[in-house]
Design an enzyme around this catalytic site. Structure first.
Site, PDB file in Angstrom:
ATOM      1  N   ASP A  30       0.850  -1.187   0.000  1.00 45.61           N
ATOM      2  CA  ASP A  30       0.000   0.000   0.000  1.00 45.61           C
ATOM      3  C   ASP A  30       0.891   1.244   0.000  1.00 45.61           C
ATOM      4  O   ASP A  30       1.877   1.316   0.731  1.00 45.61           O
ATOM      5  CB  ASP A  30      -0.918  -0.017   1.231  1.00 45.61           C
ATOM      6  CG  ASP A  30      -2.078   0.942   1.095  1.00 45.61           C
ATOM      7  OD1 ASP A  30      -3.227   0.479   1.008  1.00 45.61           O
ATOM      8  OD2 ASP A  30      -1.828   2.173   1.083  1.00 45.61           O
ATOM      9  N   HIS A 100     -10.297  -5.560  -3.353  1.00 45.01           N
ATOM     10  CA  HIS A 100      -8.942  -5.754  -2.828  1.00 45.01           C
ATOM     11  C   HIS A 100      -9.027  -6.167  -1.372  1.00 45.01           C
ATOM     12  O   HIS A 100      -9.924  -5.743  -0.643  1.00 45.01           O
ATOM     13  CB  HIS A 100      -8.075  -4.498  -2.978  1.00 45.01           C
ATOM     14  CG  HIS A 100      -8.703  -3.246  -2.443  1.00 45.01           C
ATOM     15  ND1 HIS A 100      -9.688  -2.549  -3.128  1.00 45.01           N
ATOM     16  CD2 HIS A 100      -8.502  -2.561  -1.295  1.00 45.01           C
ATOM     17  CE1 HIS A 100     -10.047  -1.492  -2.430  1.00 45.01           C
ATOM     18  NE2 HIS A 100      -9.352  -1.485  -1.299  1.00 45.01           N
ATOM     19  N   LEU A 101      -8.068  -6.978  -0.996  1.00 42.72           N
ATOM     20  CA  LEU A 101      -7.968  -7.454   0.389  1.00 42.72           C
ATOM     21  C   LEU A 101      -6.743  -6.801   1.014  1.00 42.72           C
ATOM     22  O   LEU A 101      -5.636  -6.887   0.470  1.00 42.72           O
ATOM     23  CB  LEU A 101      -7.809  -8.983   0.380  1.00 42.72           C
ATOM     24  CG  LEU A 101      -7.624  -9.686   1.713  1.00 42.72           C
ATOM     25  CD1 LEU A 101      -8.787  -9.420   2.660  1.00 42.72           C
ATOM     26  CD2 LEU A 101      -7.467 -11.204   1.484  1.00 42.72           C
ATOM     27  N   HIS A 102      -6.963  -6.111   2.142  1.00 43.99           N
ATOM     28  CA  HIS A 102      -5.844  -5.508   2.865  1.00 43.99           C
ATOM     29  C   HIS A 102      -5.240  -6.557   3.804  1.00 43.99           C
ATOM     30  O   HIS A 102      -5.967  -7.193   4.578  1.00 43.99           O
ATOM     31  CB  HIS A 102      -6.321  -4.352   3.756  1.00 43.99           C
ATOM     32  CG  HIS A 102      -6.845  -3.153   3.041  1.00 43.99           C
ATOM     33  ND1 HIS A 102      -6.126  -1.987   2.904  1.00 43.99           N
ATOM     34  CD2 HIS A 102      -8.035  -2.923   2.437  1.00 43.99           C
ATOM     35  CE1 HIS A 102      -6.850  -1.086   2.249  1.00 43.99           C
ATOM     36  NE2 HIS A 102      -8.023  -1.626   1.964  1.00 43.99           N
TER      37      HIS A 102
HETATM   38  P1  AMP Z   1      -9.789   1.195   0.251  1.00 39.35           P
HETATM   39  O1  AMP Z   1     -10.049   2.354   1.146  1.00 39.35           O
HETATM   40  O2  AMP Z   1     -10.153  -0.120   0.877  1.00 39.35           O
HETATM   41  O3  AMP Z   1     -10.404   1.397  -1.124  1.00 39.35           O
HETATM   42  O4  AMP Z   1      -8.216   1.123   0.082  1.00 39.35           O
HETATM   43  C1  AMP Z   1      -7.527   1.638  -1.009  1.00 39.35           C
HETATM   44  C2  AMP Z   1      -6.066   1.599  -0.659  1.00 39.35           C
HETATM   45  O5  AMP Z   1      -5.322   1.795  -1.846  1.00 39.35           O
HETATM   46  C3  AMP Z   1      -5.615   2.665   0.333  1.00 39.35           C
HETATM   47  O6  AMP Z   1      -5.070   2.053   1.496  1.00 39.35           O
HETATM   48  C4  AMP Z   1      -4.571   3.466  -0.442  1.00 39.35           C
HETATM   49  O7  AMP Z   1      -3.493   3.896   0.350  1.00 39.35           O
HETATM   50  C5  AMP Z   1      -4.135   2.452  -1.499  1.00 39.35           C
HETATM   51  N1  AMP Z   1      -3.592   3.027  -2.717  1.00 39.35           N
HETATM   52  C6  AMP Z   1      -4.106   4.035  -3.449  1.00 39.35           C
HETATM   53  N2  AMP Z   1      -3.324   4.285  -4.521  1.00 39.35           N
HETATM   54  C7  AMP Z   1      -2.293   3.407  -4.460  1.00 39.35           C
HETATM   55  C8  AMP Z   1      -1.144   3.147  -5.273  1.00 39.35           C
HETATM   56  N3  AMP Z   1      -0.882   3.869  -6.393  1.00 39.35           N
HETATM   57  N4  AMP Z   1      -0.303   2.154  -4.901  1.00 39.35           N
HETATM   58  C9  AMP Z   1      -0.543   1.424  -3.789  1.00 39.35           C
HETATM   59  N5  AMP Z   1      -1.605   1.613  -2.975  1.00 39.35           N
HETATM   60  C10 AMP Z   1      -2.463   2.599  -3.306  1.00 39.35           C
END
Ligand code: AMP
Length: 114
Positions: A30, A100-102
């Protein structure tokens, strides 16, 4: 086809720190980590959120969980524990409209989330 930031990463149009990829998923760090280890596991298939998952995606979603578990092992956070999170929709805090899975680990996390 959807064109989120994650699609750009999967196409190679945006740089990312990719830790794992196969025919079904790509996993990368991330960009704004919420924990010392914070990895996103993203399916190559266009799926905006958990709400769009169907029976056909059973194997894919299970695969995402197994990839996350294997990454927890390779990142050496498995022993102390970690968290897996699917944010879904506005109230769930989802920002990027591609499933996506965190995977979060490396620090003690509180419950319930804010
Ligand atoms: P969500 O809130 O579950 O949609 O999480 C989206 C995640 O994507 C967030 O934790 C962001 O920090 C991450 N994110 C956004 N843009 C990028 C990127 N270019 N590379 C890696 N992570 C990203």
């Amino acid at each position: 086809m959807s064109d989120t930031v994650f699609h750009k990463i999967m196409r190679g149009d945006l740089p990312a720190d990719i830790l794992y990829q196969d025919d079904l998923v790509v996993a990368f760090r991330d960009i704004s980590p919420a924990a010392p280890s914070h990895v996103l596991i993203v399916p190559r298939k266009d799926l905006p959120s958990v709400s769009d998952v169907t029976e056909d995606d059973r194997m894919l979603v299970g695969h995402m969980v197994l990839v996350a578990r294997n990454l927890a092992t390779s990142l050496e956070i498995e022993g102390e524990g970690y968290r897996l999170v699917f944010n879904c929709g506005e109230n769930g805090g989802q920002v990027v409209p591609q499933l996506h899975l965190h995977l979060l680990g490396g620090r003690k996390m509180s419950w319930p989330p804010g």
